[in-house]
Design an enzyme around this catalytic site. Structure first.
Site, short mmCIF file in Angstrom:
data_model
loop_
_atom_site.label_atom_id
_atom_site.label_comp_id
_atom_site.label_asym_id
_atom_site.label_seq_id
_atom_site.Cartn_x
_atom_site.Cartn_y
_atom_site.Cartn_z
CG LEU A 6 -1.49 -1.22 1.52
CD1 LEU A 6 -2.45 -0.87 2.86
CD2 LEU A 6 -2.45 -1.91 0.47
CD GLU A 185 8.40 15.71 4.81
OE1 GLU A 185 7.29 15.76 4.14
OE2 GLU A 185 8.91 14.57 4.99
CE LYS A 200 10.43 8.75 13.50
NZ LYS A 200 11.40 9.79 12.94
N1 LIG Z 1 10.69 13.17 8.99
C1 LIG Z 1 11.47 12.07 9.66
C2 LIG Z 1 11.39 11.08 8.89
C3 LIG Z 1 11.80 9.70 9.52
O1 LIG Z 1 10.60 9.29 10.10
C4 LIG Z 1 12.83 12.75 9.98
O2 LIG Z 1 13.02 13.82 9.58
O3 LIG Z 1 13.71 12.05 10.85
#
Ligand SMILES: N[C@@H](CCO)C(=O)O
Ligand SMILES: NC(=O)c1ccc[n+]([C@@H]2O[C@H](COP(=O)([O-])OP(=O)(O)OC[C@H]3O[C@@H](n4cnc5c(N)ncnc54)[C@H](O)[C@@H]3O)[C@@H](O)[C@H]2O)c1
Ligand code: NA
Length: 428
Positions: A6, A185, A200
């Site tokens: 997926l 991002e 996490k």
């Molecule tokens: N956006 C996350 C990706 C990994 O989970 C980071 O910068 O570590």
């Protein structure tokens, strides 16, 4: 073993490639062929690189197909993914996922569905990408008593803080640069505000302490308020600043155990193992009664590194299938209470600009004493007609430290609170 994939983006695309390119080796290691039965993507017409007969836009139908043994979920987000995976597990399909946001909120639902049907649930890629960390916690250390898991679990924020440390630049301009270079991002909120790391931390605390911990149990502060002054203050103390996920077993004076899980910026000594972790790398430090200190380091993100962890999980599922057994189930027997942040013992570094005259240090010290906070070190240096005062405390409940700082900020003799940050690690 027939695999439903997926999502075929950054991670899914690499999983599809490796499954195809390494088919023979994977079959030899798994003890059975591992084959793609279907690939669900949002827009099948956008994937000319994939075999058209495998593509579908209907993930919901694919996950319960008779032709599927295991579902690999690399779409991300909560819904509709939660519904698909619960349906897949209930239908007896094992699940491999990299979805930390989902696991941090709904792992109980997923494990219950997996247990009811005797299916496997693996998610090594969800925390610290390629780094083998969840399997060590779930399996290798299952016979030990873990006391602490602490680490850098978000590459984007580590890249930004490392850059601020080396250039002396501020947060906003460093974030802009990180976005321009593709390290952050387009919408960096989940990373810079600590949501990604908090998910996490919830997963790590659950596994380490055999307790259900969700993202909402994790105290979360991001890096948006970390200033060039904070980094400069840290440098002055032989320290640097890292965004850490800290999961601890805390025992109070009555011997009652609880779990503390938090994500916030921390000053650590430059000599600390985590201080040398630069750029987008991840590193996690685990302390256990018998094992002592362990350190896990490597690439926490990226298509191929994350796919490595996914394929490792797939081989584990295949081996279980061949052997007629199952992987580890949820282990939440300890059910420890989660300690509120205010009652969690922490240490603070407070850097102040104060008037340079008699009685000032006494007033500041009185504020700490009034909240029951013991001072570990004080350093004063003169800057013109003002003094720079740096105070590092011993451990105290976080709420007491916070109230102390609030009171100090209101003192007439304090011109400015230059930097306030929690500290970890021994003083130099
Ligand atoms: N956006 C996350 C990706 C990994 O989970 C980071 O910068 O570590
Ligand atoms: N990228 C990383 O470095 C990394 C690291 C660790 C974990 N993860 C996790 O892996 C997962 C995937 O991340 P990614 O970076 O590959 O994301 P991505 O955005 O690159 O890919 C997501 C894919 O899901 C597909 N998709 C979206 N909605 C869909 C739908 N309704 N039906 C079918 N397909 C749909 C998209 O078309 C795309 O192919 C996330 O849970 C993420 O948190 C990513
Ligand atoms: Na991992």
């Amino acid at each position: 073993m027939r695999v439903a994939l997926l999502g075929c983006g950054t991670v899914g695309g690499e999983v599809a490639r490796l499954l195809t390119e390494q088919a023979d080796e994977l079959a030899a290691r798994a003890g059975t062929a591992v084959e793609l039965a279907g690939i669900a993507v949002r827009r099948p017409d956008k994937h000319p690189e994939l075999p058209p007969e495998l593509l579908t836009a209907d993930a919901e139908k694919l996950v319960t197909s008779d032709d599927v043994d295991v579902v690999v979920e690399l779409v991300g987000g909560i819904e509709p993914v939660r519904g698909w995976l619960v349906a897949a597990l209930k239908a007896g399909k094992s699940v491999v996922t990299a979805n930390k946001a989902l696991l941090a909120e709904h792992s109980a639902d997923l494990f219950e569905a997996a247990d009811a049907a005797g299916a496997d649930l693996y998610f090594e890629a969800a925390v610290a990408g390629a780094i083998p960390l969840l399997r060590p916690l779930r399996e290798s250390l299952a016979g030990d008593r873990i006391t602490r898991v602490m680490g850098i679990v978000n590459g984007t924020t580590n890249y930004i803080l490392s850059a601020m440390d080396s250039t002396g630049a501020g947060y906003a301009e460093t974030l802009d640069e990180a976005s321009r270079l593709g390290y952050a991002e387009a919408d960096p909120t989940a990373d810079v505000d600590g949501y990604d790391a908090a998910s996490k931390a919830a997963i790590l605390a659950s596994l380490a302490f055999h307790t259900r911990v969700t993202a909402s149990d994790v105290h979360r502060e991001g890096i948006a308020d970390v200033t060039a002054s904070d980094l400069a203050a840290a440098r002055g103390l032989g320290r640097t600043v890292k965004l850490l996920a800290i999961c601890e077993r805390v025992t109070d004076d009555d011997g009652v155990e609880s779990v503390s899980a938090r994500v916030h910026p921390v000053m650590i000594p430059r000599s600390h193992q985590l201080a040398g972790v630069g750029g987008a790398f991840n590193a996690v430090y685990v302390e256990a009664d018998a094992a002592g200190e362990l350190m896990f380091y490597g690439q926490g993100a990226g298509g191929a590194p994350t796919a490595s962890a996914v394929l490792g999980d797939l081989v584990a599922v295949a081996r279980n299938l061949v052997a007629g057994g199952r992987g580890p189930r949820e282990s939440a027997h300890a059910a420890l209470p989660v300690r509120p942040m205010g009652q969690t013992p922490t240490r603070y570094h407070v850097s102040l600009s104060v008037a340079d005259r008699a009685g000032v240090l006494a007033q500041v010290a009185q504020a700490f004493a009034g909240h029951g906070v013991s001072i570990a070190a004080v350093r004063q240096s003169d800057v013109g007609d003002r003094a720079s005062l740096v105070v590092v405390t011993h451990q105290a409940p976080d709420a007491a430290l916070q109230s102390t700082v609030d009171e100090i900020a209101k003192l007439d003799v304090v011109h400015e609170v230059v930097s306030v940050m929690r500290v970890e690690g021994e003083d130099q």
